[in-house]
Design a protein around this motif. Structure first.
Motif, short mmCIF file in Angstrom:
data_model
loop_
_atom_site.label_atom_id
_atom_site.label_comp_id
_atom_site.label_asym_id
_atom_site.label_seq_id
_atom_site.Cartn_x
_atom_site.Cartn_y
_atom_site.Cartn_z
N SER A 149 49.83 32.10 26.37
CA SER A 149 50.12 30.59 26.17
C SER A 149 49.60 30.49 28.20
CB SER A 149 50.97 30.60 26.31
OG SER A 149 51.68 31.36 24.70
N PHE A 150 49.95 30.77 29.07
CA PHE A 150 49.79 30.24 30.14
C PHE A 150 48.13 30.24 30.53
CE2 PHE A 150 53.99 31.06 32.37
CZ PHE A 150 54.27 29.44 32.34
N ALA A 151 47.83 31.42 30.27
CA ALA A 151 46.06 31.46 30.44
C ALA A 151 45.48 30.93 29.35
CB ALA A 151 45.74 33.02 29.82
N ARG A 152 45.62 30.49 28.46
CA ARG A 152 44.76 29.84 27.73
C ARG A 152 44.84 28.13 28.56
NH1 ARG A 152 45.68 29.08 21.06
NH2 ARG A 152 47.69 28.25 21.95
N ALA A 153 46.40 27.55 28.30
CA ALA A 153 46.65 26.60 29.31
C ALA A 153 45.63 25.90 30.46
CB ALA A 153 47.69 25.87 28.79
N ALA A 154 45.84 27.51 30.96
CA ALA A 154 44.60 26.92 32.14
C ALA A 154 43.11 27.09 31.98
CB ALA A 154 45.01 28.57 33.05
N LEU B 188 53.46 22.79 28.58
CA LEU B 188 52.12 23.58 28.71
C LEU B 188 50.94 22.46 27.11
CD1 LEU B 188 53.23 26.35 29.98
CD2 LEU B 188 51.90 27.06 28.36
N GLU B 189 51.53 21.05 26.99
CA GLU B 189 50.88 19.86 26.55
C GLU B 189 49.96 20.76 25.55
OE1 GLU B 189 48.73 17.83 29.37
OE2 GLU B 189 50.86 16.83 30.26
N ASP B 190 50.81 22.11 24.55
CA ASP B 190 49.96 23.04 23.86
C ASP B 190 50.77 22.80 22.50
OD1 ASP B 190 48.30 24.58 22.64
OD2 ASP B 190 48.10 25.91 23.85
N PRO C 288 58.00 30.53 35.19
CA PRO C 288 57.48 29.20 35.16
C PRO C 288 57.50 28.79 36.89
CG PRO C 288 58.52 29.55 33.43
CD PRO C 288 58.94 30.78 34.42
N THR C 289 58.56 28.89 37.08
CA THR C 289 59.05 27.96 38.23
C THR C 289 58.71 29.17 39.90
OG1 THR C 289 61.23 27.33 37.69
CG2 THR C 289 60.74 27.54 39.95
N VAL C 290 58.38 30.31 39.47
CA VAL C 290 57.87 30.96 40.31
C VAL C 290 55.79 31.08 40.51
CG1 VAL C 290 56.94 33.60 41.46
CG2 VAL C 290 59.07 32.94 40.75
N SER D 299 63.64 27.59 35.46
CA SER D 299 62.42 28.16 34.51
C SER D 299 62.98 28.36 33.64
CB SER D 299 62.45 29.92 35.15
OG SER D 299 61.65 30.03 36.23
N TRP D 300 64.15 27.89 33.22
CA TRP D 300 64.82 28.04 31.30
C TRP D 300 64.24 26.63 30.78
CZ3 TRP D 300 66.23 30.04 27.69
CH2 TRP D 300 67.97 29.80 26.58
N SER D 301 64.36 25.58 31.96
CA SER D 301 64.23 23.92 31.32
C SER D 301 62.61 24.60 30.22
CB SER D 301 64.10 22.91 32.11
OG SER D 301 63.22 23.48 33.43
N VAL D 302 61.81 25.23 31.28
CA VAL D 302 59.93 25.44 31.15
C VAL D 302 60.19 25.49 29.37
CG1 VAL D 302 58.19 26.41 30.70
CG2 VAL D 302 59.10 25.48 33.16
N PHE D 303 61.51 27.34 30.04
CA PHE D 303 61.16 28.24 28.17
C PHE D 303 61.59 27.59 26.92
CE2 PHE D 303 61.22 31.73 31.41
CZ PHE D 303 59.79 32.12 31.03
#
Length: 395
Positions: free
Chosen positions: A158-163, A77-79, A352-354, A66-70
């Motif tokens: 941000s996750f919601a917008r990317a989704a 997120l390609e945003d 992120p990982t969950v 998860s840290w690598s994502v943050f």
């Protein structure tokens, strides 16, 4: 009656992460339902601390991925406009002589074995990183430079917008009233906005998981628990963004601290909180006795804060399982139902990982991290994920 391939219940940081990862893994017919608005529940109450320190080794792996994502959130997120509000300041954890010393030593050694960048500091080195604190009683000090804190609400939105950009439908202010099960298989949900069919439902209902227990007739161990967070202000010794997040295992309440901007520090306990009879995200009263008790502990470590004032405060509610760790994966006996609940204060840092592994599970894919240790069946087999520091939000 509208059909979807996958329905996610809950649009907090876990649910929105699931939705993003479903779409990113190729799912194109995904619906997210939330009784309120995106990130408005317990996500909005998070202290936002990011660390890989856990005494439960399985959590270390979830946290590391998860840290690598943050650490590279917008790219993930390609945003380019996406933000998690990351402040990369490090994480320091201290134990004194006593019952937390050897558990901390074991946890730090375990982290090293798992490849986590980690340093063991002496009191002088710790003081250079966190000069507003004193470390005379410190018997062991661990420091994780690749850590810090971020903003859970920003992350969820941000996750919601990317989704949504990938075709996910998110319906806010829609309450799920029932999970529809036929012949042991999920067939959809009944809501205040009508009925929706689906062959897969991913529940990230958090403190509302007991509703799911009622719909399935299954025991889903979880209880809501309220915790208080204080923001203290001290102009003489400001807790700056460059100073590390701090966990004090030597204190009575296993306090955690971080900068809250300006001259403020955020502080809360890492022990069992106030048990609630039902799910409730409303702000609770913070007793003066609690404030005095926490303030006394703060002043023992941060002497200048003996005269600090309270700038603000709030309460947050954890969805607590018997071992203070989450339930992840399928519910045996109900085909098509995936569980993600009971994060007990860990949800944001693992989100992120969950989200990815729950999406992988729903799609029948091999998960990046094994979900077997997080199975609900551990409560009946006795294979609990109890942390070395006892019950509380450290694990």
């Amino acid at each position: 009656m509208k059909h979807y391939d996958h329905i996610v219940i809950g649009a907090g940081v876990i649910g929105t992460s699931v939705a993003f990862h479903l779409s990113n893994l190729g799912a194109r017919n995904v619906l997210v339902l939330d009784r309120a608005t995106i990130g408005a529940g317990t996500t909005s109450q998070s202290s936002g601390i990011l660390r890989t320190h856990y005494s439960v080794k399985e959590n270390v792996e979830l946290a590391r991925k998860s840290w690598s994502v943050f650490n590279d959130f917008a790219a993930y997120l390609e945003d380019e406009e996406a933000s998690c509000g990351l402040v990369k300041c490090g994480y320091m954890i201290v134990a004194g002589e006593g019952d937390k010393l050897e558990p901390l030593r074991a946890a730090l050694n375990q982290q090293k074995e798992q490849g986590i960048p980690l340093e063991i500091l002496n009191a002088q080195q710790a003081g250079e990183l966190l000069p507003i604190a004193q470390f005379e009683d410190a018997a062991l000090i661990g420091y994780e430079p690749e850590a810090g804190f971020a903003d859970a609400y920003l992350t969820a939105t941000s996750f919601a917008r990317a989704a949504r950009r990938r075709g996910v439908t998110i319906k806010e202010n829609v309450t799920v009233n029932k999970l529809v099960i036929r012949d042991g298989k999920v067939s959809g949900v009944s809501t205040t906005a009508g009925d929706f069919t689906a062959q897969n439902v991913i529940s990230t209902q958090n403190i509302w998981t007991p509703e799911l227990a009622g719909w399935t007739g299954r025991e889903l161990p979880v209880a809501p628990e309220r915790h208080a967070v204080l923001a203290l202000e001290c102009r003489e010794a400001p807790y700056t963004f460059s100073m590390p997040v701090f966990k004090d295992l030597a204190s009575q309440g296993m306090l955690y601290y971080r900068s809250y901007g300006g001259n403020q520090m955020l502080v809360s306990e890492g022990v069992v909180g106030e048990k609630l009879n039902a799910a409730d995200t409303e702000q609770g009263d913070i007793p003066m006795d609690y404030i005095v008790n926490v303030g006394t502990q703060v002043a023992e470590r941060f002497t200048a804060y003996e005269t600090a004032g309270i700038a603000s405060s709030w309460t947050g509610v954890y969805d607590v399982t018997p071992d203070w760790n989450p339930v992840l994966g399928a519910l045996p006996g109900v085909e098509g139902l995936i569980l993600g609940y009971g994060f007990s204060g860990h949800g944001f840092k693992l989100s992120p990982t969950v989200g990815k592994v729950l999406a992988q599970s729903a799609l029948g894919l091999l998960t990046d991290v094994s979900l077997l240790p997080y199975s609900i069946e551990r409560f009946s087999t006795g294979a609990l994920l109890t942390g070395k520091y006892g019950l509380g939000a450290v694990s």
